[in-house]
Design an enzyme around this catalytic site. Structure first.
Site, mmCIF file in Angstrom:
data_model
loop_
_atom_site.group_PDB
_atom_site.id
_atom_site.type_symbol
_atom_site.label_atom_id
_atom_site.label_comp_id
_atom_site.label_asym_id
_atom_site.label_seq_id
_atom_site.Cartn_x
_atom_site.Cartn_y
_atom_site.Cartn_z
ATOM 1 C CG HIS A 146 -50.681 -23.221 3.793
ATOM 2 N ND1 HIS A 146 -50.184 -24.592 4.631
ATOM 3 C CD2 HIS A 146 -51.984 -23.509 4.065
ATOM 4 C CE1 HIS A 146 -50.949 -24.968 5.383
ATOM 5 N NE2 HIS A 146 -52.265 -24.478 4.869
ATOM 6 C CG LEU A 164 -37.677 -23.215 8.692
ATOM 7 C CD1 LEU A 164 -37.861 -22.151 7.587
ATOM 8 C CD2 LEU A 164 -36.404 -23.951 8.800
ATOM 9 C CG MET A 214 -43.854 -31.499 4.049
ATOM 10 S SD MET A 214 -44.881 -30.488 3.879
ATOM 11 C CE MET A 214 -46.430 -31.054 4.422
ATOM 12 C CG ASN A 253 -45.167 -25.224 -5.682
ATOM 13 O OD1 ASN A 253 -45.625 -24.341 -6.290
ATOM 14 N ND2 ASN A 253 -46.009 -26.160 -5.039
ATOM 15 N N GLY A 272 -41.224 -31.700 -5.403
ATOM 16 C CA GLY A 272 -40.515 -30.591 -6.023
ATOM 17 C C GLY A 272 -41.298 -29.866 -7.147
#
Ligand code: GAR
Length: 192
Positions: free
Chosen positions: A114, A98, A95, A22, A20
């Site tokens: 990415h 969807l 990870m 980011n 986490g």
């Protein structure tokens, strides 16, 4: 794309699966006066994600649902996103993939960070691949999420030099540092 109206920040959810860093960086950015977004929800597919601690630290709602049964998980998340009036989603080290259906509900409103210079190295192990292929540059990409993995329209990219002495760990660290600069810049680019 969603446009900023007045002074209201766009209610945003961040999806994570791990550390986490980011997420933390996006939370800090969201608190800046000129940031177009506010972070109102953190979602993780695992309770083991270290980044979930930022929920308590910054007083942001969190929600965890395993993706063992993706359809059920996605339905629950969609209901919650609607209930919380979330209009934008940032994937940050999330990870799981969807579904088409989920993405359709948030068309053009989901972005992903990415760790490669897309279209090179979609999927996993990007840094290992770059080093094994003796690439001279690596980097990171912020892009819109579509049903095709890591293939949506690119918003911004940042290059990072790969030195002979670089290992997976040193390269990942260098790229992550750039990710933290790139994600807020890309979000500003989307909304301004
Ligand atoms: C980041 O390097 C991000 O680019 C990558 O996972 C890391 C998460 O770090 N994302 C992907 O690989 C998505 N397929 P963080 O949890 O510290 O933000």
């Amino acid at each position: 794309m969603v446009k900023l109206t007045g002074l209201k920040k766009i209610k945003t959810a961040v999806f994570i699966s791990g550390t986490g860093s980011n997420l933390k960086n996006l939370i800090k950015f969201s608190k800046e006066k000129n940031s177009p977004i506010s972070i109102n929800l953190i979602f993780s597919n695992t309770s083991k994600a270290k980044g979930l601690r930022f929920s308590n630290q910054f007083n942001i709602k969190k929600y965890i649902s395993s993706f063992k049964h993706p359809k059920i998980a996605e339905k629950k998340i969609l209901d919650l996103l609607n209930k919380e009036n979330i209009k934008f989603i940032c994937l940050a080290g999330f990870m799981k993939i969807l579904s088409k259906k989920f993405i359709k509900n948030f068309k053009g409103k989901i972005v992903n960070m990415h760790p490669s210079l897309l279209p090179k190295y979609k999927g996993l192990d990007t840094h290992t691949k770059a080093i094994q292929n003796k690439d001279k540059v690596a980097g990171c990409t912020v892009h819109f999420v579509t049903a095709k993995l890591d293939s949506g329209k690119i918003i911004l990219q940042k290059k990072v030099k790969i030195l002979k002495k670089d290992t997976f760990t040193s390269l990942a660290k260098k790229v992550l540092k750039q990710e933290h600069k790139l994600y807020p810049t890309a979000i500003k680019k989307i909304f301004n």
